[in-house]
Design a protein around this motif. Structure first.
Motif, PDB file in Angstrom:
ATOM      1  N   SER A  45       4.569 -11.525 -10.068  1.00 40.93           N
ATOM      2  CA  SER A  45       3.923 -10.325 -10.622  1.00 40.93           C
ATOM      3  C   SER A  45       2.439 -10.265 -10.251  1.00 40.93           C
ATOM      4  CB  SER A  45       4.094 -10.263 -12.132  1.00 40.93           C
ATOM      5  OG  SER A  45       3.491 -11.385 -12.743  1.00 40.93           O
ATOM      6  N   THR A  46       1.759 -11.397 -10.310  1.00 41.17           N
ATOM      7  CA  THR A  46       0.342 -11.451  -9.953  1.00 41.17           C
ATOM      8  C   THR A  46       0.162 -11.159  -8.462  1.00 41.17           C
ATOM      9  OG1 THR A  46       0.002 -13.116 -11.649  1.00 41.17           O
ATOM     10  CG2 THR A  46      -1.719 -12.909  -9.989  1.00 41.17           C
ATOM     11  N   PHE A  47       1.043 -11.726  -7.653  1.00 40.96           N
ATOM     12  CA  PHE A  47       0.967 -11.520  -6.209  1.00 40.96           C
ATOM     13  C   PHE A  47       1.166 -10.040  -5.857  1.00 40.96           C
ATOM     14  CE2 PHE A  47       3.349 -11.185  -2.194  1.00 40.96           C
ATOM     15  CZ  PHE A  47       2.327 -11.519  -1.335  1.00 40.96           C
ATOM     16  N   VAL A  48       2.190  -9.422  -6.416  1.00 38.16           N
ATOM     17  CA  VAL A  48       2.472  -8.015  -6.119  1.00 38.16           C
ATOM     18  C   VAL A  48       1.311  -7.129  -6.575  1.00 38.16           C
ATOM     19  CG1 VAL A  48       3.988  -6.056  -6.659  1.00 38.16           C
ATOM     20  CG2 VAL A  48       4.975  -8.290  -6.097  1.00 38.16           C
ATOM     21  N   ARG A  49       0.765  -7.424  -7.721  1.00 41.18           N
ATOM     22  CA  ARG A  49      -0.398  -6.668  -8.206  1.00 41.18           C
ATOM     23  C   ARG A  49      -1.569  -6.809  -7.233  1.00 41.18           C
ATOM     24  NH1 ARG A  49      -1.616  -9.163 -12.921  1.00 41.18           N
ATOM     25  NH2 ARG A  49       0.416  -8.496 -13.643  1.00 41.18           N
ATOM     26  N   SER A  50      -1.793  -8.010  -6.729  1.00 40.53           N
ATOM     27  CA  SER A  50      -2.867  -8.251  -5.766  1.00 40.53           C
ATOM     28  C   SER A  50      -2.638  -7.442  -4.487  1.00 40.53           C
ATOM     29  CB  SER A  50      -2.964  -9.739  -5.454  1.00 40.53           C
ATOM     30  OG  SER A  50      -3.985  -9.972  -4.528  1.00 40.53           O
ATOM     31  N   VAL A  51      -1.400  -7.398  -4.013  1.00 37.37           N
ATOM     32  CA  VAL A  51      -1.074  -6.629  -2.805  1.00 37.37           C
ATOM     33  C   VAL A  51      -1.346  -5.146  -3.044  1.00 37.37           C
ATOM     34  CG1 VAL A  51       0.797  -5.888  -1.265  1.00 37.37           C
ATOM     35  CG2 VAL A  51       0.610  -8.303  -1.936  1.00 37.37           C
ATOM     36  N   ARG A  52      -0.869  -4.630  -4.153  1.00 36.26           N
ATOM     37  CA  ARG A  52      -1.085  -3.210  -4.466  1.00 36.26           C
ATOM     38  C   ARG A  52      -2.578  -2.870  -4.535  1.00 36.26           C
ATOM     39  NH1 ARG A  52       3.358  -3.370  -9.134  1.00 36.26           N
ATOM     40  NH2 ARG A  52       5.186  -2.780  -7.901  1.00 36.26           N
ATOM     41  N   HIS A  53      -3.333  -3.701  -5.231  1.00 34.25           N
ATOM     42  CA  HIS A  53      -4.771  -3.447  -5.363  1.00 34.25           C
ATOM     43  C   HIS A  53      -5.494  -3.549  -4.026  1.00 34.25           C
ATOM     44  CE1 HIS A  53      -4.756  -4.419  -9.945  1.00 34.25           C
ATOM     45  NE2 HIS A  53      -4.176  -3.274  -9.652  1.00 34.25           N
ATOM     46  N   ALA A  54      -5.119  -4.534  -3.216  1.00 36.44           N
ATOM     47  CA  ALA A  54      -5.757  -4.704  -1.903  1.00 36.44           C
ATOM     48  C   ALA A  54      -5.498  -3.484  -1.019  1.00 36.44           C
ATOM     49  CB  ALA A  54      -5.244  -5.982  -1.234  1.00 36.44           C
ATOM     50  N   ILE A  55      -4.272  -2.990  -1.031  1.00 38.03           N
ATOM     51  CA  ILE A  55      -3.938  -1.812  -0.225  1.00 38.03           C
ATOM     52  C   ILE A  55      -4.715  -0.603  -0.724  1.00 38.03           C
ATOM     53  CG2 ILE A  55      -2.098  -0.178   0.352  1.00 38.03           C
ATOM     54  CD1 ILE A  55      -0.176  -2.620   0.358  1.00 38.03           C
ATOM     55  N   GLU A  56      -4.757  -0.429  -2.018  1.00 33.62           N
ATOM     56  CA  GLU A  56      -5.466   0.721  -2.591  1.00 33.62           C
ATOM     57  C   GLU A  56      -6.960   0.673  -2.241  1.00 33.62           C
ATOM     58  OE1 GLU A  56      -5.877   4.320  -4.162  1.00 33.62           O
ATOM     59  OE2 GLU A  56      -3.972   3.313  -3.843  1.00 33.62           O
ATOM     60  N   ARG A  57      -7.571  -0.498  -2.368  1.00 31.48           N
ATOM     61  CA  ARG A  57      -8.997  -0.635  -2.011  1.00 31.48           C
ATOM     62  C   ARG A  57      -9.232  -0.333  -0.535  1.00 31.48           C
ATOM     63  NH1 ARG A  57      -8.691  -5.242  -5.446  1.00 31.48           N
ATOM     64  NH2 ARG A  57      -8.469  -6.564  -3.621  1.00 31.48           N
ATOM     65  N   ALA A  58      -8.348  -0.830   0.326  1.00 33.63           N
ATOM     66  CA  ALA A  58      -8.495  -0.583   1.758  1.00 33.63           C
ATOM     67  C   ALA A  58      -8.344   0.908   2.071  1.00 33.63           C
ATOM     68  CB  ALA A  58      -7.468  -1.396   2.550  1.00 33.63           C
ATOM     69  N   ARG A  59      -7.425   1.573   1.408  1.00 29.92           N
ATOM     70  CA  ARG A  59      -7.240   3.018   1.631  1.00 29.92           C
ATOM     71  C   ARG A  59      -8.440   3.817   1.147  1.00 29.92           C
ATOM     72  NH1 ARG A  59      -0.791   3.322   0.214  1.00 29.92           N
ATOM     73  NH2 ARG A  59      -0.131   2.630   2.268  1.00 29.92           N
ATOM     74  N   LEU A  60      -9.033   3.390   0.056  1.00 22.39           N
ATOM     75  CA  LEU A  60     -10.212   4.093  -0.467  1.00 22.39           C
ATOM     76  C   LEU A  60     -11.422   3.914   0.451  1.00 22.39           C
ATOM     77  CD1 LEU A  60      -9.889   3.358  -4.290  1.00 22.39           C
ATOM     78  CD2 LEU A  60      -9.517   5.547  -3.127  1.00 22.39           C
ATOM     79  N   LYS A  61     -11.518   2.721   1.078  1.00 27.42           N
ATOM     80  CA  LYS A  61     -12.620   2.465   2.009  1.00 27.42           C
ATOM     81  C   LYS A  61     -12.466   3.261   3.296  1.00 27.42           C
ATOM     82  CE  LYS A  61     -13.541  -1.729   3.073  1.00 27.42           C
ATOM     83  NZ  LYS A  61     -13.536  -3.171   3.302  1.00 27.42           N
ATOM     84  N   GLY A  62     -11.204   3.393   3.738  1.00 27.58           N
ATOM     85  CA  GLY A  62     -10.924   3.993   5.035  1.00 27.58           C
ATOM     86  C   GLY A  62     -11.093   5.443   5.047  1.00 27.58           C
TER      87      GLY A  62
END
Length: 142
Positions: free
Chosen positions: A125-142
């Motif tokens: 659960s922690t890993f999946v949350r980290s993946v989701r957050h990392a993708i969201e942050r990268a999309r917001l930066k891009g």
């Protein structure tokens, strides 16, 4: 699934995940995690940095799950290579390690990794949350 996971913002589906991992058992763990969420993630796999770079160039992944210690180098070497080359925007990168150090974590984050996770304490659960957050942050930066 926890209540917090139910309220995560929707992502364009499926997010393309590139797993760069040389350990068979660890790859099997990550395969199971992403297979349970096949509607949300699609998984590509590589076992070396060079194979991973080929996938990055051809597949444009949303997130890279990067083992720290690989047969042809370390996560630090890949991140540094990316940062100092004119390759384009780095996707979200999560470094995972079986035997990392605090300095390796700091160096990974300085070079652009979104997260640094020890495999020994990795909960799905922690890993999946980290993946989701990392993708969201990268999309917001891009």
């Amino acid at each position: 699934m926890s209540d917090r996971e139910n309220f995560a913002p929707p992502m364009p589906l499926p997010a393309k995940i590139l797993l760069i991992e040389d350990n068979d058992d660890d790859r099997a763990f990550f395969r199971r995690v992403f297979a349970r969420r096949a509607d949300e993630f699609s998984l590509l796999e590589a076992t070396t940095i060079e194979a991973g770079l080929n996938y990055i160039a051809s597949e444009n992944p949303d997130c890279i799950i990067l083992d720290y210690d690989l047969p042809d180098g370390t996560a630090i070497q890949l991140l540094a290579r990316w940062q100092f080359a004119d390759i384009g925007d780095m996707p979200a990168v999560i470094v995972v390690t079986g035997h990392g150090t605090e300095q390796a974590a700091v160096d990974s984050m300085k070079l652009g990794a979104a997260d640094y996770l020890p495999k020994i304490s990795l909960l799905e659960s922690t890993f999946v949350r980290s993946v989701r957050h990392a993708i969201e942050r990268a999309r917001l930066k891009g």
